[in-house]
Design an enzyme around this catalytic site. Structure first.
Site, PDB file in Angstrom:
ATOM      1  CB  SER A 113      -0.958  -0.044   1.193  1.00 44.58           C
ATOM      2  OG  SER A 113      -1.876   0.997   1.105  1.00 44.58           O
ATOM      3  CG  HIS A 114       0.060   3.624   3.240  1.00 46.47           C
ATOM      4  ND1 HIS A 114      -0.867   2.601   3.269  1.00 46.47           N
ATOM      5  CD2 HIS A 114       0.487   3.784   4.502  1.00 46.47           C
ATOM      6  CE1 HIS A 114      -1.002   2.172   4.516  1.00 46.47           C
ATOM      7  NE2 HIS A 114      -0.194   2.878   5.285  1.00 46.47           N
ATOM      8  CG  ASP A 277      -2.405   4.092  -1.512  1.00 44.85           C
ATOM      9  OD1 ASP A 277      -3.134   4.012  -2.522  1.00 44.85           O
ATOM     10  OD2 ASP A 277      -2.377   3.202  -0.633  1.00 44.85           O
ATOM     11  CG  ASP A 279      -2.544  -0.288  -2.735  1.00 49.96           C
ATOM     12  OD1 ASP A 279      -2.404   0.831  -2.204  1.00 49.96           O
ATOM     13  OD2 ASP A 279      -3.308  -1.158  -2.269  1.00 49.96           O
ATOM     14  CG  ASP A 281      -5.896   0.973  -1.369  1.00 47.75           C
ATOM     15  OD1 ASP A 281      -4.980   1.805  -1.225  1.00 47.75           O
ATOM     16  OD2 ASP A 281      -5.982  -0.074  -0.692  1.00 47.75           O
ATOM     17  NE  ARG A 282      -4.118   3.976   3.043  1.00 48.66           N
ATOM     18  CZ  ARG A 282      -3.694   4.088   4.277  1.00 48.66           C
ATOM     19  NH1 ARG A 282      -3.176   5.225   4.685  1.00 48.66           N
ATOM     20  NH2 ARG A 282      -3.782   3.085   5.112  1.00 48.66           N
ATOM     21  CE  LYS A 376      -7.554   1.744   1.763  1.00 52.52           C
ATOM     22  NZ  LYS A 376      -7.616   0.762   2.856  1.00 52.52           N
TER      23      LYS A 376
END
Ligand code: G1P
Ligand code: ZN
Length: 543
Positions: A113-114, A277, A279, A281-282, A376
């Site tokens: 992710s982030h 982010d 990947d 999703d944010r 998300k």
């Protein structure tokens, strides 16, 4: 077909957290580490033989190596077909969508992710199920149990095919199909949003700055924002994914997106500033002169969602994670739809979305999404904001102010204490748990504690129960302090403290968040002894 069965031994610590298994790249590079975990996933899944899986990641360091191993192991475990994003890329929401539209059995998403990437950064593997969402706890627990008992894994002794060329190739008896990572996702966005309206607004002068943070959304933003919607080329920045995210930290918050924030607060700010982010999703949303907290963003998107074609028929309900502010609840109440409060982590929204109880979901950690996928979705949030701004013809700042006037304002902040010594963090939580019964009736920061508990959740659809999801100190005036330990960190413990106060009076809604919350922030320290127990005078990250 040369299937090799390799003897192995359990490796401790392969326990999926809030969002899959996340560790340092160096941990994943250890002998058998990836193999053990992937075989444990395959072993935990019933009827995998002959099925279709989706595989892709955010392009971070080790993405390609992991995909190669996964493909060879999938072939050796009898998987029928694997759909791989070209170059190994698939944003997390796009992977969710591919699983759904191609009716796959599930998918493996490679991302941390982030978290930072590169040889010394983080890596992660997450399994998603057929609805496109993260595996429920029953599966992640079965996978973990398997990692503790594993004795062998199966792998094909043949190199994996080229994943840079779109098309089909064989690996043993399995078909590897390399797909365009953007196409299906683009088609979905065109169904949900009024692209003509947004295009007109952009042609008419609506300006945007989107920061892809050298991560996976770059190619998506290029096709959707620039090629289709007509945003100028220079408005999408850092659009080429790189294995170490350009040396940066692909977390779209006010610390790591400082440059975007400064731009948006300055004289030459575009109308909308946004970032996503590692990947994809944010999301981070900043209007000209107006940061929008993720909690407010969820509420505002829900209140205005009827302006987008995909939600014109209305929404069924709004779900938010427990630490997310209650702003969305007020919108749900006004719309007369359900409001759901779930534990942290997107996996808890899946049953609500599948059952049609909720349409929009969000978390305070910059995650917003809807029933269009089961993750998300950063670009989705940007497009919904664009659609709303275009339809209302008002600046973000005014949309936010009007929302607060109508619903009241939830002042909200999250303070993170990172890499705290694990025993100190666990001691703090244990002491808080032990003090729960003595808190009600006490007064802090001029507010009286009405209730204090350790959040527990029973899923209204499948009745699965999840306990110990965070300490809540709830005050009689609607203020709230929440404490929990992160489930995604890879070093020490991260203590998250969430602080919230509600202000219904429009005449009093102008203050600075940290100042308005100062006395509650002090109370949070007093109640938990954060300074004394962690030795930290202030949080590392304030959002
Ligand atoms: C964090 C966020 C949470 C989010 C998760 C995955 O988890 O707080 O909302 O779902 O990342 O993106 P945490 O580290 O707090 O367990
Ligand atoms: Zn992410």
């Amino acid at each position: 077909m040369d299937v090799r069965t390799v003897e192995t031994q359990p490796i401790p610590g392969q326990k999926p957290g809030t969002s899959g298994l996340r560790k340092k790249v160096t941990v994943f590079q250890a002998p058998n580490y990836v193999e053990n975990f992937v075989q444990s996933i395959f072993d935990a899944l019933e009827n995998l033989a002959g099925q279709t899986l989706v595989v892709g990641g955010d392009g971070r360091y080790f993405n390609r190596e992991a995909i190669g191993t996964i493909l060879r192991m999938a072939a050796a475990n009898g998987v029928g077909r694997v759909l791989v994003g070209q170059g190994g890329l698939l944003s997390t929401p796009a992977a969710s969508n591919v699983i759904r539209v191609r009716r796959a059995f599930g998918g493996l998403i490679l991302s941390a992710s982030h978290n930072p990437g590169g040889p010394h950064g983080d890596f992660g593997i997450k399994y998603n199920v057929a609805n496109g969402g993260p595996a429920p706890e029953a599966i992640t627990e079965a996978v973990h149990a398997r990692t503790l008992a594993i004795t062998r894994y199966r792998i094909l002794d043949e190199p994996a095919p080229d994943i840079d060329r779109i098309g089909e190739a064989r690996l043993g008896a399995m078909i590897v199909e390399v797909i365009d990572p953007v196409a299906d996702y683009h088609a979905l966005m065109r169904k949900l949003f009024d692209f003509d309206l947004i295009r007109q607004a952009i042609a008419g002068g609506l300006t945007l700055r989107f920061d892809a943070m050298h991560a996976v959304t770059g190619p998506y933003a290029r096709v959707i924002l620039v090629d289709d919607l007509g945003v100028s080329e220079g408005s999408v920045v850092n659009a080429v994914p790189s294995p170490d995210f350009g040396g940066g930290h692909p977390d779209p918050n006010l610390v790591h997106s400082r440059e975007l924030y400064e731009l948006m607060m300055g004289e030459d700010a575009p109308d909308l500033g946004a970032a996503s982010d590692g990947d994809g999703d944010r999301n981070l949303i900043i209007g000209r002169g107006q940061f929008v907290t993720p909690s407010d963003s969820l509420a505002i998107l829900a209140a205005n969602s009827h302006l987008a074609p995909g939600y014109r028929q209305g929404i069924a309900g709004i779900a938010r994670s427990m630490p997310t502010s209650a702003a969305a609840d007020r919108v749900a109440e006004k719309l007369g739809v359900g409001a759901y409060e779930t534990p942290t982590g997107w996996k808890f929204f899946g049953t609500l979305l599948d059952a049609g109880l909720a349409t929009l979901c969000g978390e305070e950690s910059a995650g917003t999404g809807s029933n269009h996928v089961r993750e998300k979705d950063g670009l989705w949030a940007v497009l919904l904001w664009l659609n709303i701004v275009a339809a209302r013809g008002e600046p973000v700042r005014e949309i936010v102010a009007a929302h607060w006037r109508e619903y009241g304002r939830n002042y909200y902040t999250r303070h993170d204490y990172e890499e705290v010594e694990s025993s100190a963090a666990e001691g703090l939580m244990a002491a808080l748990r032990a003090s729960l019964h003595s808190l009600p009736g006490l007064t802090f920061a001029g507010s009286m504690v009405e209730k204090a508990d350790d959040f527990a959740y029973t899923d209204p659809v499948d009745s699965s129960a999840t306990a110990r999801q965070g300490i809540r100190v709830l005050f009689a005036d609607g203020s709230r302090i929440v404490y929990r330990l992160s489930g995604t960190g890879t070093a020490g413990a991260t203590l998250r403290v969430y602080i919230e106060r509600y202000e219904p009076d429009p005449a009093k809604q102008g203050g600075d968040t940290q100042q308005v919350l100062a006395s509650l922030i002090a109370a949070a320290d007093e109640i938990a002894g954060i300074g004394a127990r962690t030795g930290r005078e202030r949080p590392d990250v304030v959002t």
